[in-house]
Design a protein around this motif. Structure first.
Motif, PDB file in Angstrom:
ATOM      1  N   ALA A  21      -2.641 -19.300   0.040  1.00 46.45           N
ATOM      2  CA  ALA A  21      -3.288 -19.298  -1.273  1.00 46.45           C
ATOM      3  C   ALA A  21      -2.626 -18.319  -2.242  1.00 46.45           C
ATOM      4  O   ALA A  21      -2.441 -18.628  -3.424  1.00 46.45           O
ATOM      5  N   THR A  22      -2.277 -17.117  -1.766  1.00 50.48           N
ATOM      6  CA  THR A  22      -1.687 -16.131  -2.676  1.00 50.48           C
ATOM      7  C   THR A  22      -0.328 -16.596  -3.181  1.00 50.48           C
ATOM      8  O   THR A  22       0.001 -16.432  -4.361  1.00 50.48           O
ATOM      9  N   LEU A  23       0.471 -17.176  -2.298  1.00 51.12           N
ATOM     10  CA  LEU A  23       1.777 -17.672  -2.709  1.00 51.12           C
ATOM     11  C   LEU A  23       1.620 -18.879  -3.625  1.00 51.12           C
ATOM     12  O   LEU A  23       2.357 -19.030  -4.609  1.00 51.12           O
ATOM     13  N   ALA A  24       0.658 -19.752  -3.332  1.00 52.72           N
ATOM     14  CA  ALA A  24       0.381 -20.890  -4.208  1.00 52.72           C
ATOM     15  C   ALA A  24      -0.020 -20.415  -5.599  1.00 52.72           C
ATOM     16  O   ALA A  24       0.410 -20.988  -6.614  1.00 52.72           O
ATOM     17  N   GLY A  25      -0.836 -19.363  -5.653  1.00 49.97           N
ATOM     18  CA  GLY A  25      -1.257 -18.825  -6.939  1.00 49.97           C
ATOM     19  C   GLY A  25      -0.094 -18.277  -7.749  1.00 49.97           C
ATOM     20  O   GLY A  25      -0.022 -18.461  -8.970  1.00 49.97           O
ATOM     21  N   PHE A  26       0.826 -17.603  -7.074  1.00 49.50           N
ATOM     22  CA  PHE A  26       1.997 -17.075  -7.770  1.00 49.50           C
ATOM     23  C   PHE A  26       2.851 -18.210  -8.318  1.00 49.50           C
ATOM     24  O   PHE A  26       3.252 -18.201  -9.486  1.00 49.50           O
ATOM     25  N   LEU A  27       3.154 -19.198  -7.472  1.00 48.15           N
ATOM     26  CA  LEU A  27       3.967 -20.329  -7.901  1.00 48.15           C
ATOM     27  C   LEU A  27       3.302 -21.065  -9.061  1.00 48.15           C
ATOM     28  O   LEU A  27       3.953 -21.393 -10.070  1.00 48.15           O
ATOM     29  N   ALA A  28       2.017 -21.302  -8.927  1.00 45.07           N
ATOM     30  CA  ALA A  28       1.300 -22.018  -9.991  1.00 45.07           C
ATOM     31  C   ALA A  28       1.303 -21.232 -11.293  1.00 45.07           C
ATOM     32  O   ALA A  28       1.444 -21.801 -12.385  1.00 45.07           O
ATOM     33  N   GLY A  29       1.164 -19.925 -11.195  1.00 43.73           N
ATOM     34  CA  GLY A  29       1.172 -19.097 -12.394  1.00 43.73           C
ATOM     35  C   GLY A  29       2.492 -19.151 -13.130  1.00 43.73           C
ATOM     36  O   GLY A  29       2.540 -19.188 -14.373  1.00 43.73           O
ATOM     37  N   ARG A  30       3.599 -19.170 -12.363  1.00 44.98           N
ATOM     38  CA  ARG A  30       4.912 -19.242 -13.003  1.00 44.98           C
ATOM     39  C   ARG A  30       5.131 -20.606 -13.656  1.00 44.98           C
ATOM     40  O   ARG A  30       5.764 -20.707 -14.700  1.00 44.98           O
ATOM     41  N   VAL A  31       4.616 -21.671 -13.042  1.00 43.33           N
ATOM     42  CA  VAL A  31       4.729 -22.997 -13.650  1.00 43.33           C
ATOM     43  C   VAL A  31       3.880 -23.070 -14.916  1.00 43.33           C
ATOM     44  O   VAL A  31       4.340 -23.517 -15.975  1.00 43.33           O
ATOM     45  N   ALA A  32       2.636 -22.625 -14.821  1.00 40.83           N
ATOM     46  CA  ALA A  32       1.723 -22.706 -15.963  1.00 40.83           C
ATOM     47  C   ALA A  32       2.248 -21.922 -17.165  1.00 40.83           C
ATOM     48  O   ALA A  32       2.058 -22.328 -18.318  1.00 40.83           O
ATOM     49  N   ALA A  33       2.918 -20.810 -16.902  1.00 37.34           N
ATOM     50  CA  ALA A  33       3.432 -19.983 -17.995  1.00 37.34           C
ATOM     51  C   ALA A  33       4.471 -20.720 -18.833  1.00 37.34           C
ATOM     52  O   ALA A  33       4.732 -20.347 -19.982  1.00 37.34           O
ATOM     53  N   ARG A  34       5.072 -21.777 -18.272  1.00 40.56           N
ATOM     54  CA  ARG A  34       6.115 -22.526 -18.980  1.00 40.56           C
ATOM     55  C   ARG A  34       5.578 -23.781 -19.666  1.00 40.56           C
ATOM     56  O   ARG A  34       6.331 -24.488 -20.323  1.00 40.56           O
ATOM     57  N   ILE A  35       4.287 -24.074 -19.489  1.00 47.73           N
ATOM     58  CA  ILE A  35       3.706 -25.288 -20.060  1.00 47.73           C
ATOM     59  C   ILE A  35       3.003 -24.943 -21.370  1.00 47.73           C
ATOM     60  O   ILE A  35       2.214 -24.005 -21.439  1.00 47.73           O
ATOM     61  N   ASP A  36       3.304 -25.717 -22.386  1.00 41.60           N
ATOM     62  CA  ASP A  36       2.675 -25.521 -23.701  1.00 41.60           C
ATOM     63  C   ASP A  36       2.323 -26.894 -24.252  1.00 41.60           C
ATOM     64  O   ASP A  36       3.158 -27.579 -24.845  1.00 41.60           O
ATOM     65  N   SER A  37       1.109 -27.326 -24.013  1.00 43.57           N
ATOM     66  CA  SER A  37       0.707 -28.676 -24.394  1.00 43.57           C
ATOM     67  C   SER A  37      -0.699 -28.650 -24.967  1.00 43.57           C
ATOM     68  O   SER A  37      -1.558 -27.895 -24.510  1.00 43.57           O
ATOM     69  N   THR A  38      -0.919 -29.475 -25.981  1.00 42.20           N
ATOM     70  CA  THR A  38      -2.261 -29.593 -26.558  1.00 42.20           C
ATOM     71  C   THR A  38      -3.005 -30.799 -26.007  1.00 42.20           C
ATOM     72  O   THR A  38      -4.210 -30.930 -26.210  1.00 42.20           O
ATOM     73  N   GLY A  39      -2.277 -31.694 -25.340  1.00 40.10           N
ATOM     74  CA  GLY A  39      -2.904 -32.882 -24.789  1.00 40.10           C
ATOM     75  C   GLY A  39      -3.155 -32.731 -23.302  1.00 40.10           C
ATOM     76  O   GLY A  39      -3.031 -31.644 -22.735  1.00 40.10           O
ATOM     77  N   PRO A  40      -3.495 -33.812 -22.633  1.00 39.78           N
ATOM     78  CA  PRO A  40      -3.701 -33.756 -21.184  1.00 39.78           C
ATOM     79  C   PRO A  40      -2.420 -33.319 -20.473  1.00 39.78           C
ATOM     80  O   PRO A  40      -1.320 -33.713 -20.857  1.00 39.78           O
ATOM     81  N   VAL A  41      -2.575 -32.519 -19.463  1.00 46.48           N
ATOM     82  CA  VAL A  41      -1.445 -32.044 -18.668  1.00 46.48           C
ATOM     83  C   VAL A  41      -1.491 -32.759 -17.324  1.00 46.48           C
ATOM     84  O   VAL A  41      -2.431 -32.584 -16.544  1.00 46.48           O
ATOM     85  N   ARG A  42      -0.488 -33.591 -17.067  1.00 43.39           N
ATOM     86  CA  ARG A  42      -0.421 -34.325 -15.800  1.00 43.39           C
ATOM     87  C   ARG A  42       0.479 -33.567 -14.823  1.00 43.39           C
ATOM     88  O   ARG A  42       1.619 -33.221 -15.154  1.00 43.39           O
ATOM     89  N   VAL A  43      -0.045 -33.348 -13.619  1.00 42.92           N
ATOM     90  CA  VAL A  43       0.662 -32.553 -12.616  1.00 42.92           C
ATOM     91  C   VAL A  43       0.766 -33.356 -11.331  1.00 42.92           C
ATOM     92  O   VAL A  43      -0.225 -33.929 -10.851  1.00 42.92           O
ATOM     93  N   LEU A  44       1.956 -33.365 -10.745  1.00 46.35           N
ATOM     94  CA  LEU A  44       2.224 -34.084  -9.495  1.00 46.35           C
ATOM     95  C   LEU A  44       2.570 -33.104  -8.390  1.00 46.35           C
ATOM     96  O   LEU A  44       3.339 -32.158  -8.597  1.00 46.35           O
TER      97      LEU A  44
END
Length: 690
Positions: A21-44
């Protein structure tokens, strides 16, 4: 790998290693920091397992983009994992689409540019375990070359599915950074994607799999600035290794049979094997996968990491790395620059036991602790400190599980042109690059330019062929050869404290393997006959037209009697030594025959120059900067791919002659003290000084 018996074996079989979980949180945080969208965000997540990464990215996006709709899609073949993901989603009120299907089979039918982000911990399973036809189909489908694991096609499928500017967060084995076998993945990450952040998590053991992980953040299309590169490795190896993770090179072949079967580190390179192609017919008893085209110098690298699910049966595989590295590292001029993720980075700070480095993003508390974990902080605080340091803009020192780790910050340096396919990635740092340029300018040749770097023998039946004490009668004495193992190697000299010998059934006068006629050696024939069942079980050997009593890799029999430079495959420090005894070299070591260096007095001088550079502090620093393949507790792989890149000064210079004289003196001394080593280090530094 995990250590819970049958569960661990099942994860290994299918490449399933769910993300903590901690490593998943770190990875997810780094991905989220690069996303800038006003519409729906689709994640695979193409190999979602129990959904940990998708839950983590949903939480990270909730903080980054409050109120933005998030659509989650997860693929996996494992029904148990998906059932758990569905239960977790229902309990948390999370909407997600869970697809029990083969992502690699379905990806071509998915709409292009349909995901804003992909977060993935792909499975690691050898394609060879799926059979040659399946492996070839994957190569053709995804445009891959050479030896691959399932990480490669998973990543190859992703760019088409990402919107321009879409973000990929990838967790996989860090081996792709430096090994020949990682060339596919490096090429994929530099084609339609641009790496923007890279975290080599080293030997932190953040992942239960007994391999070293890396996190890569990449965007589709071009990106501003350099790629931030952070590495984390133990600063000093002062603790005993976990016996469950003991590498095969620490096993005494006379006692433990010498089979290289530990899961976290595969056996050393196999040279001169002209077999293979993805048939899966390699030497399964010892767990090796043989590689390469005929005449190549292929190798076996460590077991790869991880995944949400596997595609089929088979063990976690051994990738093939190998062939000689590039002749010279091409260095581009770099100066201190601003990273996209923060302000201008200060010059790297010297690490030490005290004080917090200026600009560090973490409170290291190094000056407040004795060695060992702070019981008041606990594991949770240690992980918070580690991830804070990974986010920092400068070097730091952190503690984890009683060990001190150096967090080093720089930028990614990659090669261009033809070298990009063969040369691994490295970290660029202010000042350090200037030093590398200076070495390159004074470099005359590389080790690989001068001679063939071979691995030792591999019997794939060591309990039969190798022993410290041979019974009488066992075999004719002329077929029992002294064997050099990693236990015997010190810098400069061979110290054979135990007399291990190998039954070597080959004609020593022949330049290629020619097995002896057992009719001429009745004792040996009788001994081998007692073990025929074990030896004949190596079907890959007899299937290749070989005799049932042969070694899998005997190397060149006629070269054993020529002096040679020998060094261990796995060692925290270089231990290059000169052997004149005529002994055979075991598969946990590598060797360079003086016959390849000319075979005369000048060849021994060249061997001394090579040992002087390799055993010096400059040689170690160059290895870490250019090759950078480190294992747990500071151990390094001294394999053909890396040793071939070590630099040599012009042997005709006075500085080189002084090194040769000093090495001869050190080899003749009973012990090489710190003063002698320091003197040699200074000589080598002068030889490469601008």
């Amino acid at each position: 790998m995990g250590r819970d018996g049958a569960g661990a074996r099942e994860r290994k079989r299918h490449g399933r290693h769910y993300t903590p979980a901690t490593l998943a949180g770190f990875l997810a945080g780094r991905v989220a920091a690069r996303i800038d969208s006003t519409g729906p965000v689709r994640v695979l997540d193409p190999a979602c397992g129990s959904g940990e990464l998708l839950f983590a990215i949903r939480n990270a996006l909730a903080g980054r983009l409050p109120g933005a709709p998030v659509e989650l899609v997860g693929y996996d073949l494992d029904p148990a994992g998906l059932a758990l993901a569905r239960r977790r989603a229902a309990g948390a009120g999370v909407e997600a689409e869970w697809r029990q299907s083969d992502f690699l089979a379905d990806c071509a039918g998915l709409p292009a540019e349909s995901f804003d982000a992909v977060i993935a911990n792909p499975p690691y399973v050898r394609t060879q375990q799926l059979g040659g036809a399946a492996a070839q189909a994957l190569r053709g489908q995804f445009g891959l070359r050479g030896r691959i694991d399932l990480t490669h096609p998973f990543v190859a499928a992703l760019p088409r599915l990402m919107v321009p500017g879409g973000v990929l967060g990838l967790l996989c084995a860090n081996r792709f950074l430096t090994t020949k076998a990682g060339a596919n993945l490096r090429a994929l990450l530099l084609a339609d994607l641009t790496p923007v952040e890279l975290y080599d998590l080293g030997d932190t053991k953040l992942f239960e799999a007994a391999v070293l992980p890396a996190v890569t953040i990449a965007v589709r299309g071009a990106a501003r600035g350099e790629c931030r590169y952070v590495s984390v490795y133990e600063e000093e190896a002062g603790i005993a290794p976990d016996p469950e993770l003991a590498d095969p090179a620490t096993l005494d072949p006379a006692v433990a049979g010498g089979e290289f079967t530990a899961p976290e580190i595969a056996g050393p390179e196999i040279a001169d094997v002209g077999i293979v192609g993805g048939t899966g017919g390699g030497p399964g008893i010892a767990g090796f996968e043989v590689a390469g085209e005929k005449g190549a110098d292929p190798g076996i690298a460590g077991v790869g990491i991880v995944g949400g699910s596997g595609r089929g049966p088979g063990t976690a595989g051994l990738e093939v790395a190998g062939e000689k590295g590039a002749v010279q590292t091409v260095l581009s001029s770099r100066r201190d620059r601003s990273l996209e993720t923060g302000p201008t980075r200060p010059a790297p700070q010297r690490r030490g036991a005290g004080g917090r480095p200026a600009g560090s993003g973490a409170d290291t508390r190094a000056g407040k602790r004795a060695r060992g974990a702070d019981s008041g902080a606990g594991a949770a605080n240690e992980e918070r400190e580690l991830f804070a340091a990974l986010d920092g803009i400068g070097d730091a020192t952190v503690w984890r599980q009683g060990r001190r780790f150096a967090v080093t910050v720089g930028e990614l340096a990659t090669e261009s042109g033809a070298a990009a396919a063969t040369v691994g990635w490295r970290m660029s740092r202010v000042g350090h690059d200037d030093w590398l340029r200076g070495v390159a300018e004074r470099m005359w040749r590389t080790f690989g330019d001068l001679g063939r770097i071979r691995v030792g023998i591999k019997t794939n039946a060591d309990k039969v062929f190798i022993a410290a004490h041979w019974g009488d009668p066992a075999a004719e004495p002329e077929l029992l050869r002294d064997l050099i193992t990693h236990h015997d190697l010190r810098p400069w000299r061979i110290d054979r404290s135990r007399r291990t010998r190998v039954l070597y059934p080959y004609d020593l006068t022949r330049t290629h393997r020619v097995p002896v006629d057992l009719a001429r050696y009745p004792r040996t024939a009788a001994y081998l006959e007692q073990h025929r069942e074990v030896l004949a079980a190596r079907g890959y050997l007899t299937g290749a037209g070989r005799e049932w009593f042969e070694h899998w890799v005997p190397q060149r029999p006629h070269l054993w009697r020529t002096p040679k430079v020998v060094f261990p495959d796995i060692s925290d420090r270089p231990r290059f030594a000169l052997d004149r005894s005529g002994a055979v070299v075991n598969g946990d070591c590598y060797w360079i025959s003086l016959a390849d260096l000319g075979g005369d007095a000048g060849a021994e001088d060249m061997a001394c120059l090579m040992m002087g550079v390799a055993n010096s502090s400059l040689g170690l620093r160059y290895y870490d900067a250019v090759c950078g393949n480190r294992l747990y507790s500071g151990r390094r792989r001294w394999i053909t791919q890396y040793v071939s890149r070590l630099p040599l000064p012009d042997p005709g210079t006075p500085a080189a002659s002084a090194i040769v004289r000093r090495v001869r003196e050190l080899a003749a001394e009973p012990e090489c003290g710190s003063a002698g080593q320091a003197e040699l280090d200074e000589m080598v530094n002068r030889a490469f000084a601008r």
